[in-house]
Enzyme design. Structure first.
Site, PDB file in Angstrom:
ATOM      1  N   PRO A  38       8.346  -4.175   2.680  1.00 34.66           N
ATOM      2  CA  PRO A  38       7.263  -4.013   2.323  1.00 34.66           C
ATOM      3  C   PRO A  38       6.854  -1.851   1.476  1.00 34.66           C
ATOM      4  CG  PRO A  38       6.990  -5.116   4.443  1.00 34.66           C
ATOM      5  CD  PRO A  38       8.517  -4.701   4.532  1.00 34.66           C
ATOM      6  N   LYS A  89       8.624   0.704 -12.314  1.00 31.30           N
ATOM      7  CA  LYS A  89       7.793  -0.230 -12.447  1.00 31.30           C
ATOM      8  C   LYS A  89       6.820  -0.143 -12.173  1.00 31.30           C
ATOM      9  CE  LYS A  89       6.932  -3.823  -8.919  1.00 31.30           C
ATOM     10  NZ  LYS A  89       5.772  -5.100  -9.547  1.00 31.30           N
ATOM     11  N   LYS A  96      -1.493  -0.452  -3.599  1.00 31.17           N
ATOM     12  CA  LYS A  96       0.417  -0.190  -3.098  1.00 31.17           C
ATOM     13  C   LYS A  96       0.037   0.803  -3.783  1.00 31.17           C
ATOM     14  CE  LYS A  96       4.023  -1.205  -1.257  1.00 31.17           C
ATOM     15  NZ  LYS A  96       5.193  -2.202  -1.545  1.00 31.17           N
TER      16      LYS A  96
HETATM   17  P1  NAD Z   1       5.718  -9.566   3.015  1.00 28.80           P
HETATM   18  O1  NAD Z   1       4.798  -8.756   3.764  1.00 28.80           O
HETATM   19  O2  NAD Z   1       5.632 -10.893   2.638  1.00 28.80           O
HETATM   20  O3  NAD Z   1       7.609  -9.793   3.248  1.00 28.80           O
HETATM   21  C1  NAD Z   1       8.027  -8.526   3.896  1.00 28.80           C
HETATM   22  C2  NAD Z   1       9.200  -9.275   4.430  1.00 28.80           C
HETATM   23  O4  NAD Z   1       9.445  -8.045   5.248  1.00 28.80           O
HETATM   24  C3  NAD Z   1       8.145 -10.252   5.499  1.00 28.80           C
HETATM   25  O5  NAD Z   1       8.509 -11.055   6.350  1.00 28.80           O
HETATM   26  C4  NAD Z   1       8.794  -8.646   7.370  1.00 28.80           C
HETATM   27  O6  NAD Z   1       8.625  -9.624   8.632  1.00 28.80           O
HETATM   28  C5  NAD Z   1       9.906  -8.221   7.228  1.00 28.80           C
HETATM   29  N1  NAD Z   1      10.471  -7.401   7.446  1.00 28.80           N
HETATM   30  C6  NAD Z   1       9.290  -6.022   7.932  1.00 28.80           C
HETATM   31  N2  NAD Z   1      10.061  -4.720   8.273  1.00 28.80           N
HETATM   32  C7  NAD Z   1      11.335  -5.432   8.607  1.00 28.80           C
HETATM   33  C8  NAD Z   1      12.401  -5.348   9.072  1.00 28.80           C
HETATM   34  N3  NAD Z   1      12.704  -3.578   9.729  1.00 28.80           N
HETATM   35  N4  NAD Z   1      13.317  -5.671   8.958  1.00 28.80           N
HETATM   36  C9  NAD Z   1      13.365  -6.800   8.697  1.00 28.80           C
HETATM   37  N5  NAD Z   1      12.724  -7.366   8.550  1.00 28.80           N
HETATM   38  C10 NAD Z   1      11.559  -6.678   8.511  1.00 28.80           C
HETATM   39  O7  NAD Z   1       5.607  -8.966   1.531  1.00 28.80           O
HETATM   40  P2  NAD Z   1       6.521  -9.348  -0.267  1.00 28.80           P
HETATM   41  O8  NAD Z   1       4.958  -9.939  -0.692  1.00 28.80           O
HETATM   42  O9  NAD Z   1       7.671 -10.124   0.203  1.00 28.80           O
HETATM   43  O10 NAD Z   1       6.730  -8.484  -0.684  1.00 28.80           O
HETATM   44  C11 NAD Z   1       8.134  -7.669  -0.387  1.00 28.80           C
HETATM   45  C12 NAD Z   1       8.477  -5.904  -1.714  1.00 28.80           C
HETATM   46  O11 NAD Z   1       8.141  -6.709  -2.593  1.00 28.80           O
HETATM   47  C13 NAD Z   1       7.310  -5.412  -1.250  1.00 28.80           C
HETATM   48  O12 NAD Z   1       7.220  -3.906  -1.498  1.00 28.80           O
HETATM   49  C14 NAD Z   1       6.014  -5.315  -2.474  1.00 28.80           C
HETATM   50  O13 NAD Z   1       5.426  -4.479  -3.063  1.00 28.80           O
HETATM   51  C15 NAD Z   1       6.761  -6.228  -3.596  1.00 28.80           C
HETATM   52  N6  NAD Z   1       6.617  -7.053  -4.481  1.00 28.80           N
HETATM   53  C16 NAD Z   1       5.645  -7.995  -4.002  1.00 28.80           C
HETATM   54  C17 NAD Z   1       5.260  -8.796  -5.208  1.00 28.80           C
HETATM   55  C18 NAD Z   1       4.089 -10.296  -4.160  1.00 28.80           C
HETATM   56  O14 NAD Z   1       3.203 -11.057  -4.675  1.00 28.80           O
HETATM   57  N7  NAD Z   1       4.066 -10.487  -3.247  1.00 28.80           N
HETATM   58  C19 NAD Z   1       5.108  -9.100  -6.660  1.00 28.80           C
HETATM   59  C20 NAD Z   1       5.912  -7.903  -6.801  1.00 28.80           C
HETATM   60  C21 NAD Z   1       6.816  -7.286  -6.135  1.00 28.80           C
END
Ligand code: NAD
Length: 296
Positions: free
Chosen positions: A66, A170, A245
């Site tokens: 995240p 980005k 964010k």
């Molecule tokens: P999400 O919250 O669905 O997934 C994040 C995962 O990381 C969770 O499963 C959580 O349990 C895991 N996690 C957190 N801390 C951890 C640790 N210390 N060890 C192991 N696992 C850990 O988030 P997402 O939507 O998959 O987004 C991930 C990244 O991608 C973010 O930075 C977000 O801004 C970026 N992003 C998201 C999107 C979107 O549409 N969702 C689009 C582009 C970029």
């Protein structure tokens, strides 16, 4: 085919990891959530017991977490860097602040590893379909080494420059997207209040100088673009809270660079207001509710 440790298997990381398995790579995966791990294990990955376990005995470590502090923790405190084999390339695809990305590069380099910050655009649909755009920061040799791995998850793989410059690219893009969504909302509400139908506004502006990708494809005014989230109850798409964010990251970066971003600041404030009104899980197009709370 490569051995890959994948850490962070959420909405984005889960399908990205699955696509790497489908591309023929061998994956060891770790997440704090057991459900997230079992989703990818069902596709053929091996569950790692810890960050250290996921990062050892592999050629690439991919993280999709995240925020910046999660990446710092995984790299420095939880032991990804300490346990990786010599020659491992670290790839962080999370969207994080430039400072954390550069700190992660520095820690990896100090331990003898190379790293790429490689945030993505394309959202969960792109993650699922392996059509993401990767914006990469780091040295060119590591970029070329990582390219075949990134191609298993995306379509556009771009080297943007040195450490942190993937993140810079980005947030420039997402700041502009946030500004464009707000600008489209303002123009559509104003034009309709003054008596022009939303259809006419859309038809004229989408072929005129005021147009943008957001205006044409994700227009915040309900009913003008059938596939826009605004025409589908503002179901995401790209959630408003994720846009906030990214806008905040853009403002922190602007401050660090001493550059003025008045429109970015306005979009950030409007986005904050939208979240305070309880629309954080709706699509970014819901920014129109800040301009006209009763829009339908
Ligand atoms: P999400 O919250 O669905 O997934 C994040 C995962 O990381 C969770 O499963 C959580 O349990 C895991 N996690 C957190 N801390 C951890 C640790 N210390 N060890 C192991 N696992 C850990 O988030 P997402 O939507 O998959 O987004 C991930 C990244 O991608 C973010 O930075 C977000 O801004 C970026 N992003 C998201 C999107 C979107 O549409 N969702 C689009 C582009 C970029």
């Amino acid at each position: 085919m490569a051995r890959i440790g994948f850490i962070g298997l959420g909405n984005m990381g889960g399908p990205m990891a699955r696509n790497l398995i489908n591309a023929g790579h061998t994956l060891k995966v770790y997440d704090l959530s057991e459900d997230a791990v079992s989703f990818v294990v069902q596709s053929g990955a091996r569950a790692a017991e810890s960050v250290k376990d996921a990062a050892s005995g592999v050629e690439f470590v991919v993280t999709m977490l995240p925020v910046g502090n999660n990446v710092r923790d995984v790299y420095m405190n939880d032991g990804a860097i300490a346990s990786a084999d010599p020659g491992t390339v670290m790839i962080d695809s999370s969207t994080i602040d430039v400072e954390s990305a550069q700190a992660a590069h520095a820690a990896a380099n100090e331990a003898g590893f190379t790293m790429l910050d490689a945030p993505v655009s394309g959202g969960v649909i792109g993650a699922d379909a392996a059509t993401l755009t990767f914006m990469c920061g780091g040295d060119l040799a590591s970029f070329e080494k990582a390219r075949p791995i990134l191609e298993g998850m995306g379509r556009n793989i771009v080297h943007c420059g040195g450490p942190g410059l993937g993140q810079v690219t980005k947030i420039c893009n997402n700041m502009l997207a946030g500004i464009n969504a707000l600008a489209a909302a303002e123009a559509m509400v104003m034009g309709e209040r003054l008596g022009v139908s939303r259809e006419t506004l859309y038809n004229v502006i989408s072929t005129s100088t005021g147009r943008s990708f957001l205006f044409e494809n994700s227009n915040p005014m309900p009913g003008v673009v059938p596939t826009s989230p605004s025409s589908n109850d503002f179901k995401p798409g790209f959630m408003a809270k994720l846009m906030l964010k990214d806008l905040r990251l853009s403002q922190a970066a602007a401050q660090a660079a001493g550059t003025s971003t008045p429109l970015g600041a306005a979009a950030t404030a409007a986005s904050q207001q939208l979240i305070e009104q309880g629309f954080g899980d709706d699509d970014t197009a819901s920014i129109i509710k800040v301009i006209d709370p009763k829009v339908k």
